[in-house]
Each structure stands twice: as C-alpha cells, then as structure tokens.
Design a protein around this motif. Structure first.
Motif, PDB file in Angstrom:
ATOM      1  N   VAL A 110       0.758  -1.127  -0.090  1.00  0.00           N
ATOM      2  CA  VAL A 110       0.032   0.107   0.005  1.00  0.00           C
ATOM      3  C   VAL A 110       0.899   1.275  -0.004  1.00  0.00           C
ATOM      4  N   ARG A 116       5.263   2.706   0.508  1.00  0.00           N
ATOM      5  CA  ARG A 116       6.791   2.565   0.476  1.00  0.00           C
ATOM      6  C   ARG A 116       7.384   3.714   0.969  1.00  0.00           C
ATOM      7  N   PRO A 117       7.888   3.650   2.094  1.00  0.00           N
ATOM      8  CA  PRO A 117       8.555   4.913   2.617  1.00  0.00           C
ATOM      9  C   PRO A 117       9.485   5.684   1.706  1.00  0.00           C
ATOM     10  N   THR A 141     -11.479   4.786  12.117  1.00  0.00           N
ATOM     11  CA  THR A 141     -10.067   5.187  12.407  1.00  0.00           C
ATOM     12  C   THR A 141      -9.094   4.167  13.095  1.00  0.00           C
ATOM     13  N   HIS A 146      -3.368  11.961   8.699  1.00  0.00           N
ATOM     14  CA  HIS A 146      -3.378  11.565   7.375  1.00  0.00           C
ATOM     15  C   HIS A 146      -3.471  13.060   6.630  1.00  0.00           C
ATOM     16  N   SER A 176       0.972  12.821  12.294  1.00  0.00           N
ATOM     17  CA  SER A 176       1.731  11.436  12.558  1.00  0.00           C
ATOM     18  C   SER A 176       2.787  11.621  11.491  1.00  0.00           C
ATOM     19  N   LYS A 201       3.955   7.699   6.034  1.00  0.00           N
ATOM     20  CA  LYS A 201       3.208   8.837   5.722  1.00  0.00           C
ATOM     21  C   LYS A 201       4.138   9.549   4.912  1.00  0.00           C
TER      22      LYS A 201
HETATM   23  N1  T4K Z   1      -4.361   8.249  14.171  1.00  0.00           N
HETATM   24  C1  T4K Z   1      -4.543   7.828  12.451  1.00  0.00           C
HETATM   25  C2  T4K Z   1      -5.864   8.046  12.008  1.00  0.00           C
HETATM   26  C3  T4K Z   1      -3.551   7.075  12.141  1.00  0.00           C
HETATM   27  O1  T4K Z   1      -3.773   6.321  10.712  1.00  0.00           O
HETATM   28  C4  T4K Z   1      -2.400   6.673  12.878  1.00  0.00           C
HETATM   29  C5  T4K Z   1      -1.348   5.990  12.446  1.00  0.00           C
HETATM   30  C6  T4K Z   1      -2.413   7.206  14.131  1.00  0.00           C
HETATM   31  C7  T4K Z   1      -3.127   8.089  14.814  1.00  0.00           C
HETATM   32  C8  T4K Z   1      -0.982   6.971  14.892  1.00  0.00           C
HETATM   33  O2  T4K Z   1       0.130   7.694  14.476  1.00  0.00           O
HETATM   34  P1  T4K Z   1       1.605   6.997  14.988  1.00  0.00           P
HETATM   35  O3  T4K Z   1       1.646   6.693  16.367  1.00  0.00           O
HETATM   36  O4  T4K Z   1       1.852   5.951  14.083  1.00  0.00           O
HETATM   37  O5  T4K Z   1       2.388   8.155  14.525  1.00  0.00           O
HETATM   38  C9  T4K Z   1       0.401   1.998   9.689  1.00  0.00           C
HETATM   39  C10 T4K Z   1       1.253   2.920  10.380  1.00  0.00           C
HETATM   40  O6  T4K Z   1       2.209   1.984  11.179  1.00  0.00           O
HETATM   41  C11 T4K Z   1       0.295   3.750  11.239  1.00  0.00           C
HETATM   42  O7  T4K Z   1       1.395   4.686  11.502  1.00  0.00           O
HETATM   43  C12 T4K Z   1      -0.683   4.534  10.459  1.00  0.00           C
HETATM   44  N2  T4K Z   1      -1.532   5.068  11.082  1.00  0.00           N
HETATM   45  C13 T4K Z   1      -1.258   3.310   9.718  1.00  0.00           C
HETATM   46  C14 T4K Z   1      -2.895   3.763   9.085  1.00  0.00           C
HETATM   47  O8  T4K Z   1      -0.682   2.424   8.891  1.00  0.00           O
HETATM   48  P2  T4K Z   1      -0.161  -0.618   9.600  1.00  0.00           P
HETATM   49  O9  T4K Z   1      -0.335  -1.423  10.749  1.00  0.00           O
HETATM   50  O10 T4K Z   1      -0.806  -0.855   8.547  1.00  0.00           O
HETATM   51  O11 T4K Z   1       1.683  -0.846   9.196  1.00  0.00           O
HETATM   52  P3  T4K Z   1       2.379  -1.849   8.327  1.00  0.00           P
HETATM   53  O12 T4K Z   1       3.512  -1.971   8.875  1.00  0.00           O
HETATM   54  O13 T4K Z   1       1.307  -2.986   7.936  1.00  0.00           O
HETATM   55  O14 T4K Z   1       2.765  -0.910   7.048  1.00  0.00           O
HETATM   56  C15 T4K Z   1       1.810  -0.767   5.962  1.00  0.00           C
HETATM   57  C16 T4K Z   1       2.708  -1.001   4.488  1.00  0.00           C
HETATM   58  O15 T4K Z   1       3.724  -0.005   4.665  1.00  0.00           O
HETATM   59  C17 T4K Z   1       3.295  -2.260   4.583  1.00  0.00           C
HETATM   60  O16 T4K Z   1       2.610  -3.575   4.031  1.00  0.00           O
HETATM   61  C18 T4K Z   1       4.521  -2.199   3.910  1.00  0.00           C
HETATM   62  C19 T4K Z   1       4.960  -0.816   4.082  1.00  0.00           C
HETATM   63  N3  T4K Z   1       6.278  -0.200   5.023  1.00  0.00           N
HETATM   64  C20 T4K Z   1       5.925  -0.062   6.360  1.00  0.00           C
HETATM   65  C21 T4K Z   1       6.679   0.211   6.832  1.00  0.00           C
HETATM   66  C22 T4K Z   1       6.634   0.364   8.343  1.00  0.00           C
HETATM   67  C23 T4K Z   1       7.329  -0.458   4.428  1.00  0.00           C
HETATM   68  O17 T4K Z   1       7.638  -0.608   3.145  1.00  0.00           O
HETATM   69  N4  T4K Z   1       8.369   0.096   5.330  1.00  0.00           N
HETATM   70  C24 T4K Z   1       8.043   0.335   6.667  1.00  0.00           C
HETATM   71  O18 T4K Z   1       8.944   0.667   7.177  1.00  0.00           O
HETATM   72  O19 T4K Z   1      -0.087   0.757  10.327  1.00  0.00           O
END
Ligand code: T4K
Length: 386
Positions: free
Chosen positions: A14, A16-17, A90, A165, A186, A191
């Motif tokens: 979804v 890629r940083p 959310t 977001h 965030s 992001k």
């Molecule tokens: N409020 C809302 C409305 C939010 O959406 C969020 C965070 C927060 C508050 C809290 O903010 P923070 O405390 O996180 O600053 C991801 C994020 O970790 C999260 O920050 C974000 N929302 C949320 C919508 O998305 P997951 O569980 O989907 O992460 P993950 O690890 O499955 O990553 C998604 C995809 O991104 C992976 O399939 C591959 C890619 N990815 C991810 C990381 C971490 C990479 O390619 N490299 C990476 O280093 O939560």
C-alpha cells in the motif's frame, strides 16, 4: 478480448517509505557525530520544530516521538478526563489515546460523504460528562470543521483533531490546524512526510505549550524541579535530521503522488462499482492515501474478495479501517450511537498502493488488473443466473 494482465514479480504494498538521498542524511549524521548531541531537544530538534511550524503554517507546534503520544499528551495537557466523542472508523491509536489520557471514548457514527465523524449525530450523544470532540480527518478528507466548531461552542466542548493523514491539507486556503483547539500529525514511516517514527501537535492556546514540553520530558522543569508526572516522548536528533531532509523532498514526493492519484481517479471513474474517495474541490489533498469504495453489486465482487484477489497479483492493498474500533472486545461497553455508516465504510473501503516511487506503468497495471477482476466477476455464469 483484452489479455489478462500478469501478476507483479515483486510485492506491491500500500505504501513504501520515501527517503532522502543517503549522502544528505550521512552529512546530517556527520554533524551529529561531531556535536555528540543525540537527544533531549538538541539543535536538530529545534530546527525541525521551527521548519514544521512554517510548513504547516501554524505558529505553535511541539514535536513528539510518535503521533499516538502526541495525541495522548495533548488530551492530558488539556485536562480532559471525561467523555470524548470520536469516530470508530479510524486507526486504533485514536481511541487508545483517549483511553491512555484517562478519558473515555464515546463512538459516534460517520458522515457517508466524508467518512469523518458526522456533526448531525454528535449533539444527540453529548452527555453530562462530555468534555471534547475528537475528529479524524480520514485519508486527509477534512471533517465538517465548521459544523463541529458551532456544536463545540454551543456546548462548551474542546475540539481536537487527529490529522495523522492530513499533513499540509488546507481548507479554502486555511491550514487544517487552524481549526479546533489542537491538531495532531503523524510522522510515521508510512506517511508522506516522516521522521521514521514521530509526530507533532499544533495548538491554539499558548498556555498549552509549556505543559506539552513538560509532559514529553518526564515533567522536568530544571535540575531541581519536576513539576508533573510526564513521560519520555521526545523526538531524537537522528530522527529530526531525517525530518529536515524529508522536508527538502516533500514537493517532489507530492508531485509524483498527485500524478498517480490523477491517473487512478481518471481511469477508475470508467470502472463501475469503484468510487474514488477524494477531498472536495476547496480542499488541497494531503495525497496520503488512494482510497476507493467498493460497491459489490456494481463491481461484481465484495471489498474483501477484491482485497484477497489482488494478492494473487502480488498487490497488497489495505482495509483501512477494518475492524471498527468500536468492535474491539475491550471497547464493547463504551457508549455509542447507531454506527451503521461506519460499519458500511469498514466493509467497503480499500486503500490502493500510492507512493512517489510507484512507477506510472505500475499504477496503470493495477488499474488493468482491477478492470480484469471486474470483467471476470460480472461475466460469471453464477451472477447471470442470480
Ligand atoms: N491516527 C490515525 C488516524 C492513524 O492512521 C495513525 C497511524 C495514528 C493516529 C497513529 O500515529 P503514529 O503513532 O503511528 O505516528 C500503519 C502505520 O504504522 C500507522 O502509523 C498508520 N496510522 C496506519 C494507517 O498505517 P499498519 O499496521 O498498516 O503498518 P504496516 O507495518 O502494516 O505498514 C503498511 C505497509 O507499509 C506495509 O505493508 C509495507 C509498508 N512499509 C511499512 C513500514 C513500517 C514499508 O515498506 N516500510 C516500513 O518501514 O499501520
């Protein structure tokens, strides 16, 4: 008849940083090695805090080690301990921040248009313990900020926004953080702008500033005085250096994402059953997500079936936000309105890959795959006989 598209050889996620040029980050590291200042609000921290204030066009900003703690400590700094009306549609961080701050989330349904908390449903949920409204600008599409402001004024409530977001979103030329008492952003790696992990809060009342500074640094005022029971929520110098360099490539990243979003929205408008969720014309898009709503009857497949089918093509979309936060076992006893719109959104919305490095031809291929899935689903004999 068009040939079936082939799967991607590598997984497409979804997001890629985005990263700055490695040499530029290394030059920042050289300065840090030289100074030996690694944390505790050093020079990079202060530089980034000032730069973020300018970028967000908000005079009062505090950095934190992540968005969740930024939100939690903001609620604490505001002294909110009663009920907070919020959305179940959310990321878990939103209600968790309320709970961690010692207050109670109350779930209110969303507006089918914006997918943000529905102002028309808020008033009925206000009770004697209600102290604040916490809206989330979902996918960078703003809440109805004006209606929320009117309700808050009428009932003497605080307004906090989760703009995780919505970095740089503007409404009619006004920065998103100019609405409400405080707005959290965030800076997580996923992001558009990130510091690997990180976040900030932009706040209105200048009296909040010193309390936020204390809360993020153990409540320490100086070597002799600890004023309150704060925590450690500081953003370190290495992450601030990343933020400084990320700001330098922000425009380029935004341009690439804008091009991809335009491609997606034009191409998908031809495809029955997929509605692109885009901000209204007066809103500048944060370009954080490419969210679509799947209408099963018209597309021929449910959102969940589409999500699963895309994996066969090596495409890893995300069902933000499923499950609804109000369905978590430990939140089952919280007060809530009828949540039918939120429930519908949680079963219909899908976020497609969007990031600056996604090649244009990859986005085109994703569109072809979606069209292929639609054609196959609607041509099925089973469907014809229904
Ligand atoms: N409020 C809302 C409305 C939010 O959406 C969020 C965070 C927060 C508050 C809290 O903010 P923070 O405390 O996180 O600053 C991801 C994020 O970790 C999260 O920050 C974000 N929302 C949320 C919508 O998305 P997951 O569980 O989907 O992460 P993950 O690890 O499955 O990553 C998604 C995809 O991104 C992976 O399939 C591959 C890619 N990815 C991810 C990381 C971490 C990479 O390619 N490299 C990476 O280093 O939560």
């Amino acid at each position: 008849m068009r040939a079936a598209p082939s799967p991607f050889p590598q997984p497409i996620f979804v997001t890629r940083p985005t990263l700055p040029a490695k040499e530029r980050f290394i030059a920042q590291l050289d300065e840090i090695w030289e100074s030996r200042i690694l944390s505790n609000q050093g020079p990079k921290h202060d530089q980034l805090e000032a730069l973020i204030g300018r970028t967000l066009k908000h005079p009062q900003v505090k950095l934190f080690c992540n968005g969740t703690l930024a939100l939690t400590l903001t609620l604490q700094a505001m002294g909110i301990k009663g009920e907070v009306l919020t959305t179940p549609f959310t990321f878990p961080a939103t209600p968790h921040a309320i709970q961690l701050a010692g207050a109670r989330p109350v779930f209110c349904d969303i507006d089918a248009r914006t997918l943000c908390i529905d102002p028309a449903k808020i008033e009925a949920m206000i009770g004697p313990d209600t102290e604040a409204i916490l809206g989330v600008h979902v996918y960078g599409i703003p809440c109805d900020v004006e209606a929320i402001e009117l309700i808050a004024k009428k009932h003497g409530l605080k307004v906090i926004y989760d703009a995780a977001h919505a970095f740089m979103t503007e409404v009619g030329g006004r920065p998103i953080s100019s609405f409400g008492d405080a707005t959290m952003f965030s800076f997580h790696a996923t992001k558009l702008f990130h510091t690997v992990e990180g976040g900030c809060v932009a706040y209105r009342d200048s009296a909040l500033g010193p309390t936020l500074s204390l809360l993020r640094n153990f409540g320490i005022l100086n070597e002799d005085t600890v004023l309150l029971a704060g925590t450690n929520a500081k953003l370190n110098e290495l992450q601030c250096a990343m933020g400084i360099e990320m700001l330098g490539i922000l425009d380029e990243e935004r341009r690439a994402r804008a091009r991809l979003k335009e491609l997606y929205s034009e191409a998908l408008s031809e495809l029955p059953g997929l509605e692109c969720l885009l901000p209204p014309a007066e809103v500048s898009d944060s370009l954080q997500y490419m969210a679509v709503r799947v209408n099963e009857a018209d597309f021929g497949m449910s959102r969940d079936d589409l999500y699963a089918a895309l994996k066969d093509w090596n495409i890893f979309s995300r069902r933000y936000f499923h499950p609804l936060c109000s369905d978590f076992e430990f939140y089952r006893n919280l007060r809530r309105s009828d949540l039918s719109e939120a429930r519908r959104a949680a079963t219909e919305v899908l976020c497609l890959p969007l990031y600056g490095e996604l090649p244009v031809d990859a986005a085109e291929r994703i569109v072809h795959i979606l069209a292929h899935l639609h054609r196959s689903a609607t041509a099925s004999p089973l469907r014809a006989s229904n």
